[in-house]
Design an enzyme around this catalytic site. Sequence first.
Site, PDB file in Angstrom:
ATOM      1  CD  GLU A  21      17.667  87.462 -28.208  1.00  0.00           C
ATOM      2  OE1 GLU A  21      16.840  88.158 -28.799  1.00  0.00           O
ATOM      3  OE2 GLU A  21      17.935  87.603 -26.998  1.00  0.00           O
TER       4      GLU A  21
ATOM      5  CE  LYS B 268      20.765  82.186 -19.145  1.00  0.00           C
ATOM      6  NZ  LYS B 268      21.697  82.844 -18.246  1.00  0.00           N
TER       7      LYS B 268
HETATM    8  P1  AMP Z   1      18.639  82.957 -15.267  1.00  0.00           P
HETATM    9  O1  AMP Z   1      19.291  84.080 -14.518  1.00  0.00           O
HETATM   10  O2  AMP Z   1      19.433  81.707 -15.232  1.00  0.00           O
HETATM   11  O3  AMP Z   1      17.186  82.780 -14.882  1.00  0.00           O
HETATM   12  O4  AMP Z   1      18.595  83.356 -16.812  1.00  0.00           O
HETATM   13  C1  AMP Z   1      17.888  84.465 -17.266  1.00  0.00           C
HETATM   14  C2  AMP Z   1      18.851  85.607 -17.382  1.00  0.00           C
HETATM   15  O5  AMP Z   1      19.732  85.428 -18.485  1.00  0.00           O
HETATM   16  C3  AMP Z   1      18.220  86.932 -17.672  1.00  0.00           C
HETATM   17  O6  AMP Z   1      17.697  87.529 -16.535  1.00  0.00           O
HETATM   18  C4  AMP Z   1      19.379  87.724 -18.243  1.00  0.00           C
HETATM   19  O7  AMP Z   1      20.075  88.338 -17.180  1.00  0.00           O
HETATM   20  C5  AMP Z   1      20.282  86.681 -18.838  1.00  0.00           C
HETATM   21  N1  AMP Z   1      20.429  86.770 -20.297  1.00  0.00           N
HETATM   22  C6  AMP Z   1      21.586  86.612 -20.938  1.00  0.00           C
HETATM   23  N2  AMP Z   1      21.431  86.711 -22.252  1.00  0.00           N
HETATM   24  C7  AMP Z   1      20.119  86.949 -22.481  1.00  0.00           C
HETATM   25  C8  AMP Z   1      19.331  87.140 -23.656  1.00  0.00           C
HETATM   26  N3  AMP Z   1      19.860  87.094 -24.870  1.00  0.00           N
HETATM   27  N4  AMP Z   1      18.005  87.353 -23.479  1.00  0.00           N
HETATM   28  C9  AMP Z   1      17.451  87.380 -22.257  1.00  0.00           C
HETATM   29  N5  AMP Z   1      18.143  87.193 -21.132  1.00  0.00           N
HETATM   30  C10 AMP Z   1      19.473  86.981 -21.223  1.00  0.00           C
END
Ligand code: AMP
Length: 587
Positions: A248, A250
């Site tokens: 998906e 990000k």
């Molecule tokens: P991180 O904040 O770097 O740990 O990355 C995880 C975060 O990416 C999640 O908490 C979401 O806020 C964000 N995110 C963005 N796109 C997605 C997606 N398609 N699925 C899940 N999380 C996503």
Amino acid sequence: MRYAVLAEAFEKLEKTPSYLGKNAVIAELLKKTPVEEMERVVLLLLGRTCPAYVSKETGVGLQQLKKAVAKASGYSSSEIDKLMKQIGDLGEVARNLLEKKKQVTLFAEPLTVKKVFENVKALPEITGEGSVDRKIAAIAELLTSSTPLEAKYVTRTVLGDLRVGVAEGRLRDAIASAFNVSPDSVEHAYMLTTDYAVVAKAAAAGRERGLEKLGLSVGHPVNPMLAQRAEGGVDEVLKRMKGEAAFEIKLDGIRIQVHKDGEKIQLFTRRMEDYTSMFPDLIDPLRQTLKSKRAIVDGELVAIDPRTGKPMPFQEVLKRRRKYGIKEAIEQIPVEMYLFDVLMSDGDAWLDESYTKRREVLERIVKPSDKVIVVEQLVTGKREEIQEFMSKVLAMGHEGLLAKDLGANYRAGRREFVWLKLKPTLETLDLVVVGGLYGKGKRAGFFGSYLLAARDEKSGCFLTVTKCGSGYTDEDLKELTGLFKKIQLKKPHPDVGIEIECDAYFSPRIVFETSFEEVQISPELKHTGRYGLRFPRYVRIREDRRAEEINTVQEIAKIYEEQEKRKAKVHGRGLTQQRQKRKVEKR
Ligand code: AMP
């Protein structure tokens, strides 16, 4: 239950530095607590009167609290100020003054947990004309019927700073040992309810069975599932996910959990804060898009720059909403909600179903509109297709991909290898700010650098890993100094291990995203985390991240190991090349 029991436990906690010691004190207190008092006791232990996701401040500042202490103790404000300068903690000042007054006061009725809880809980509701005086009177009433020790903790509770080192994470083990249940069940129940008060009550009333009965409910945010990093890129993803996964986009926005209950929509952040009022422009679209009557769905809220059509850094969006007000911001920066998961819909909880099933349900219950969209997804095991998707996504201005294991259930609050982040860029670390140092020259009067700490998985404490003095704009320096001055402490916070002297210390609460060039062993082991960062640079504040969620010392150690392995490879190859060159020259 008498408040004295709680105050004595607080005092013991303050004097007990070790993790296990603190646990024993909390467990003992919980065992003594009647079931009907459990929620109040647990919330007060955490220094609150509502679960963390209900954002309510008492609305009482230090000055007002000083007035309440003056009123209850009979001492003047200037005497209180004098003592404050010596002691630096209004809780201790209140205790001191009431001790002096003790001889003349007879406590009419002992203070109860219920009375303290209800008076403190009512503070935010005291509004309108004369509210300041009424708040002072309500606190003074509590202080007047307090013993000196009780007054210390009533004061600190109202201030919102208990300073006894009871972080949320600590309650898990204490509840487990108090009621003889497994820490995993306690954690699982917490991830679903986000409220240790409810969890403790259920454990006290029904042990393991009580915990099992807790489940999702609309209006109570669930700890969101998080993602691990795919250090080894696509190869790692395909290996861990057995050859095929869902990829998906990000999105770089803000994680939002949408709760729908009939007409009512609520938006919760990843830190379980209620952001519903921040985004009124999304409420109607969500109402119309979600076809289920009741639902909890998960997604990312993204702001699109109307000029470029590309996603905007989210920090910018929040800043503008605060600065210009929500109405103008709605026009200037439109937001969109991208949904990627469903936790429940109507009567069904989907947490234990596979990703594939949940995606199917999500697509069924969402009627996409221009503001509420289901995240684009590609199910594949082919490298070329993944690379192509990655390039497309980067060109759209997104930060990478999220790979999801098709068979995995929704693991509330867990960061596991069934969701993997695939990013092409250099990683950053999320670290908590624990100290500040004043700048010189152009930066005089501002904190010019901050001491940052990572979490130690073993003790739950925060250990320093770097001093960060670059990456700030002039505006950042000003704003950050204003922010940190309000929360500065004279001594390091008890949950923090520091050996570097700072001009000010802070409770480990505010998280900085920090970039760096390399991890190194801390020179002369100045940092208690034992590792240090080379060329740290401030990137931004992570408002969506709690101190318990930041990078750990153990993760930094892993980055260090990987980096050294990489270096050894490059170095090794370099040597071989040189050797070969010499051989060639000899010939
Ligand atoms: P991180 O904040 O770097 O740990 O990355 C995880 C975060 O990416 C999640 O908490 C979401 O806020 C964000 N995110 C963005 N796109 C997605 C997606 N398609 N699925 C899940 N999380 C996503």
